[in-house]
Design a protein around this motif. Sequence first.
Motif, mmCIF file in Angstrom:
data_model
loop_
_atom_site.group_PDB
_atom_site.id
_atom_site.type_symbol
_atom_site.label_atom_id
_atom_site.label_comp_id
_atom_site.label_asym_id
_atom_site.label_seq_id
_atom_site.Cartn_x
_atom_site.Cartn_y
_atom_site.Cartn_z
ATOM 1 N N PHE A 1 -29.842 0.243 -53.501
ATOM 2 C CA PHE A 1 -29.916 1.635 -53.958
ATOM 3 C C PHE A 1 -28.801 1.861 -54.976
ATOM 4 O O PHE A 1 -27.813 1.125 -55.018
ATOM 5 N N ILE A 2 -28.984 2.871 -55.824
ATOM 6 C CA ILE A 2 -28.046 3.157 -56.907
ATOM 7 C C ILE A 2 -27.279 4.446 -56.585
ATOM 8 O O ILE A 2 -27.881 5.472 -56.234
ATOM 9 N N GLY B 1 -14.594 4.543 -59.191
ATOM 10 C CA GLY B 1 -14.327 4.372 -60.605
ATOM 11 C C GLY B 1 -15.120 3.298 -61.314
ATOM 12 O O GLY B 1 -14.724 2.847 -62.377
ATOM 13 N N HIS B 2 -16.268 2.896 -60.789
ATOM 14 C CA HIS B 2 -17.081 1.871 -61.445
ATOM 15 C C HIS B 2 -18.356 2.453 -62.049
ATOM 16 O O HIS B 2 -19.236 1.705 -62.461
ATOM 17 N N GLY B 3 -18.489 3.767 -62.062
ATOM 18 C CA GLY B 3 -19.686 4.401 -62.624
ATOM 19 C C GLY B 3 -20.885 4.212 -61.709
ATOM 20 O O GLY B 3 -20.754 4.036 -60.503
ATOM 21 N N TYR C 1 -11.698 4.590 -52.237
ATOM 22 C CA TYR C 1 -13.052 4.182 -51.891
ATOM 23 C C TYR C 1 -13.960 5.386 -51.686
ATOM 24 O O TYR C 1 -13.515 6.463 -51.309
ATOM 25 N N LYS C 2 -15.272 5.170 -51.906
ATOM 26 C CA LYS C 2 -16.305 6.145 -51.568
ATOM 27 C C LYS C 2 -17.153 5.535 -50.470
ATOM 28 O O LYS C 2 -17.338 4.320 -50.412
#
Length: 136
Positions: free
Chosen positions: A132-133, A117-119, A100-101
Amino acid sequence: MNWRDKFTNFMYGRYGVDQLSRFMLIIIFVLCILSMFFRTQILSLLIFLLIILTYYRMFSRNIYKRAAENEKYLQLAGRFKRKTGTNTYHHQSSQQKKYYKYFKCPGCSQKIRIPKGHGKIEIKCPKCNTKFIRKS
């Protein structure tokens, strides 16, 4: 039998190193540096006594008493961190950091956990609904 096995057998049933021992080693290191500038017998005696106490705790077989000492130290350190405001985030386990991040919401500062790992993904804060991105 190599030296690692011998040391492992020696340490079996002994307390070992904990947070209090690490703190004491840091204090010893600082006092050793200070002793380079201030040559006093009291400072040398204090360093020697702290080294003896640290090794006594590490090699002790009374695990429950050493754990109680460490728990008291952690409670005292926790109170100090809360008073000074240095306790920012709780420590995540290394396994969670692997998968996780963690991001902070720009709107409300809520801590949000996202799988790695989902970009680039759009994250919606569950507390304030701010979008937010970020790159996962």
